[in-house]
Design a protein around this motif. Structure first.
Motif, PDB file in Angstrom:
ATOM      1  N   SER A  16       0.833  -1.201   0.000  1.00 24.19           N
ATOM      2  CA  SER A  16       0.000   0.000   0.000  1.00 24.19           C
ATOM      3  C   SER A  16       0.870   1.254   0.000  1.00 24.19           C
ATOM      4  N   ARG A  20       0.651   4.104  -2.708  1.00 26.20           N
ATOM      5  CA  ARG A  20       0.446   5.487  -2.280  1.00 26.20           C
ATOM      6  C   ARG A  20       1.486   6.400  -2.904  1.00 26.20           C
ATOM      7  N   GLY A 121      -1.337  10.858   9.389  1.00 25.34           N
ATOM      8  CA  GLY A 121      -1.657   9.577   9.992  1.00 25.34           C
ATOM      9  C   GLY A 121      -0.942   9.332  11.301  1.00 25.34           C
ATOM     10  N   HIS A 150      -4.260   7.759   6.072  1.00 24.07           N
ATOM     11  CA  HIS A 150      -4.897   6.452   5.918  1.00 24.07           C
ATOM     12  C   HIS A 150      -6.421   6.598   5.971  1.00 24.07           C
ATOM     13  N   GLU A 152      -8.385   4.219   7.444  1.00 23.97           N
ATOM     14  CA  GLU A 152      -8.898   3.314   8.465  1.00 23.97           C
ATOM     15  C   GLU A 152      -9.951   4.029   9.311  1.00 23.97           C
ATOM     16  N   PHE A 181      -5.220   3.317   0.695  1.00 21.58           N
ATOM     17  CA  PHE A 181      -4.406   4.441   1.164  1.00 21.58           C
ATOM     18  C   PHE A 181      -5.200   5.710   0.914  1.00 21.58           C
TER      19      PHE A 181
END
Length: 206
Positions: A16, A20, A121, A150, A152, A181
């Protein structure tokens, strides 16, 4: 966090982090393509080994117009950036220092392009908001900020888009939520702002 070791994930082109990097480089390239004739000042916050910007400058036709300041606290990564920059036609200064301190950018801003990659992040939501609010001090009107974060849960990117809008930026690109990402690019559409010296924008949490 061992940030030198963290960079090892770039060795896997399917990671990732590598994907990115490809997206960030694309936005850097587009920003340089769109820059008006003449010098192109660039600043990079928490620049690491500089591979995002320096990788584009190896073959970009505007590379010789770029004057960049990269700020990185880790001395090993900063030295790698200096070594990579030495072979480029761009004028690149690598500062080994705290990228959270606004004084690190004195004389290098306002820029045409500011890279806030690998920052959002690793800091608190409040510090993300404060850094976005300060972004107009880093770019001239019409300048571009490229950032990463990120996706998430809890996904902060939707709030970040609101913060960028409130600071006078318009979105140019935001990666899809399911990309694995988060990469964004925003153009500053507001008036010029002077850099406020002696200020700390954020503190890394890891």
């Amino acid at each position: 966090m061992d940030w030198v070791d963290w960079h090892g994930a770039y060795a896997d082109p399917s990671s990732s982090l590598s994907r990115r990097l490809t997206a960030v480089r694309e936005q850097i390239r587009l920003a340089l393509d769109a820059a008006p004739p003449g010098p192109i000042p660039v600043v990079s916050m928490c620049a690491g080994d500089g591979r995002d910007l320096l990788g584009v400058l190896t073959d970009h036709p505007r590379a010789a117009d770029v004057t960049a300041r990269l700020v990185e606290l880790d001395p090993t990564l900063a030295e790698r950036a200096r070594e990579a920059a030495a072979a480029l036609p761009a004028k690149v200064e690598v500062v080994t220092g705290d990228a959270a301190q606004t004084d690190a950018y004195a004389g290098a801003v306002p820029a045409r392009l500011a890279l806030f990659c690998g920052v959002f992040g690793n800091i608190s939501d409040a510090d993300v908001a404060a850094t976005v609010a300060a972004a107009p001090e880093f770019v001239a009107p019409g300048g571009v900020v490229v950032w990463t974060r990120h996706r998430e849960e809890p996904d902060l990117v939707p709030r970040m888009l609101d913060w960028f809008a409130a600071a006078g930026f318009e979105p140019l690109f935001v990666s899809a939520q399911d990309a694995g990402f988060g990469v964004g690019a925003h153009r500053y559409a507001g008036p010029g702002h002077a850099l406020v010296p002696g200020r700390r924008l954020f503190t890394f949490q890891r």
